[in-house]
Design an enzyme around this catalytic site. Structure first.
Site, PDB file in Angstrom:
ATOM      1  N   LEU A 215       0.827  -1.203   0.000  1.00 47.32           N
ATOM      2  CA  LEU A 215       0.000   0.000   0.000  1.00 47.32           C
ATOM      3  C   LEU A 215       0.860   1.250   0.000  1.00 47.32           C
ATOM      4  O   LEU A 215       1.985   1.247   0.533  1.00 47.32           O
ATOM      5  CB  LEU A 215      -0.910   0.025   1.226  1.00 47.32           C
ATOM      6  CG  LEU A 215      -2.006  -1.041   1.307  1.00 47.32           C
ATOM      7  CD1 LEU A 215      -2.632  -1.035   2.685  1.00 47.32           C
ATOM      8  CD2 LEU A 215      -3.053  -0.820   0.231  1.00 47.32           C
ATOM      9  N   GLU A 270      14.171  14.130  -6.400  1.00 50.48           N
ATOM     10  CA  GLU A 270      14.461  14.472  -7.792  1.00 50.48           C
ATOM     11  C   GLU A 270      13.179  14.888  -8.512  1.00 50.48           C
ATOM     12  O   GLU A 270      12.105  14.339  -8.268  1.00 50.48           O
ATOM     13  CB  GLU A 270      15.081  13.273  -8.526  1.00 50.48           C
ATOM     14  CG  GLU A 270      16.397  12.782  -7.950  1.00 50.48           C
ATOM     15  CD  GLU A 270      17.544  13.758  -8.186  1.00 50.48           C
ATOM     16  OE1 GLU A 270      17.465  14.543  -9.156  1.00 50.48           O
ATOM     17  OE2 GLU A 270      18.506  13.722  -7.393  1.00 50.48           O
TER      18      GLU A 270
END
Length: 319
Positions: A215, A270
């Site tokens: 999950l 990033e």
């Protein structure tokens, strides 16, 4: 430990303003002392990190000495090759290493290898791009951009610096968030989707996230003043912000995020693209060396050398 004794050490010389490059020789020596036939590749390219890990032999060790983004890139390659990832702290924040419970000293981490186990963990994906830690958009993405661009040496506190700048620059945005088909439209400061669940040099933004439950944890903040935002993030360093006013928390396997204006999405520190974003999960897709008692694991693993046995089920966690 893995049965193979081949290892690849990937080093990002730019990570941590040269920290990874400075620690590279000692880390390589420690791996050789542990009996590995070692290859070393120095590269600052995320694409090459992915490609090198993709070429690794199945079951071999890919040790990654860099920041969270470099580690995430190598994880994408190891996922395809079947290599075993060894995360090492070479960046500024090192959030994935911290959350997995590995030492921040990479040489020490290597010399404790006998205490680690190989386990399979989940791998997040943003528009198909793999990530390990947290994918996020909003105020915190702006903070990430400011932190990455900072030229001052603050270590993990560079993200706090970026957050303060973002706090002044951010303007409210209305998001549409869908979690497994359940849609909500609301103005928010941020939406964070966590696998490992930690970012920003120690912010446990998704404090209940584990990497082996199949999950994704979704945390958002809306309807708050700037002072309340600061209080939320201060609480997040100890993972105590859930349940506070404005915080919404849920879990799912397929998350889509859109907004009324263009916004950047970050993952593992990033830039991964712009909205709209679809975040999904590949369950147990990556082999990683971690301490058996890693706080990021939802199930307790036996220490190395323990005879095989049935493990107890992990109690379910409510939304």
């Amino acid at each position: 430990m893995t049965s193979r004794r081949d290892a690849l050490l990937l080093i990002n010389p730019a990570a941590g303003r040269g920290r990874a490059q400075r620690l590279g020789p000692g880390t390589a020596e420690a791996l050789r002392d542990e009996g590995f036939a070692l290859s070393v590749v120095v590269t600052g390219s995320l694409r090459e990190a992915t490609e090198q890990a993709r070429r690794a032999a199945p079951g071999s060790v890919v040790a990654v000495l860099g920041g969270d983004g470099f580690l995430g890139a190598a994880a994408a390659g190891a996922h395809q090759s079947g290599a075993v990832l060894l995360p090492l702290a070479g960046g500024r924040g090192n959030d994935t290493v911290r959350r997995l419970g590995l030492p921040l000293d990479p040489e020490r981490a290597v010399r404790r290898l006998a205490r680690y186990v190989v386990t399979e963990i989940d791998l997040g994906q943003v528009n198909g791009r793999p990530f390990l830690g947290v994918a996020h958009v909003g105020f915190d993405s702006l903070a990430n951009r400011f932190g990455n661009a900072a030229r001052i040496r603050l270590g993990p506190f560079v993200y706090l610096y970026g957050g303060l700048k973002a706090l002044l620059a951010w303007r409210g945005v209305t998001f549409t968030l869908s979690v497994d088909g359940r849609e909500r439209v609301f103005p928010a400061w941020f939406i964070a989707v966590g696998n490992v669940g930690q970012y920003g040099g120690g912010l446990r933004i998704c404090p209940q996230a584990t990497v082996d439950d199949g999950l994704l944890d979704v945390v958002s903040l809306s309807g708050s003043s700037r002072a309340a935002v600061v209080a939320t993030f201060l609480r997040a360093y100890r993972g105590r912000h859930l349940g506070r006013p404005g915080i919404t928390f849920t879990r799912g396997t397929s998350i889509t995020i859109t907004a009324g204006e263009p916004l950047d999405v970050y993952a593992d520190g990033e830039l991964v693209g712009a909205l709209p974003a679809t975040v999904t999960l590949a369950p147990r897709a990556l082999k990683v060396l971690v301490p058996a008692g890693s706080p990021a694991l939802g199930r307790r693993l036996p220490p190395p050398g323990t005879p095989p046995q049935d493990l107890p089920e992990t109690p379910s966690r409510t939304e």
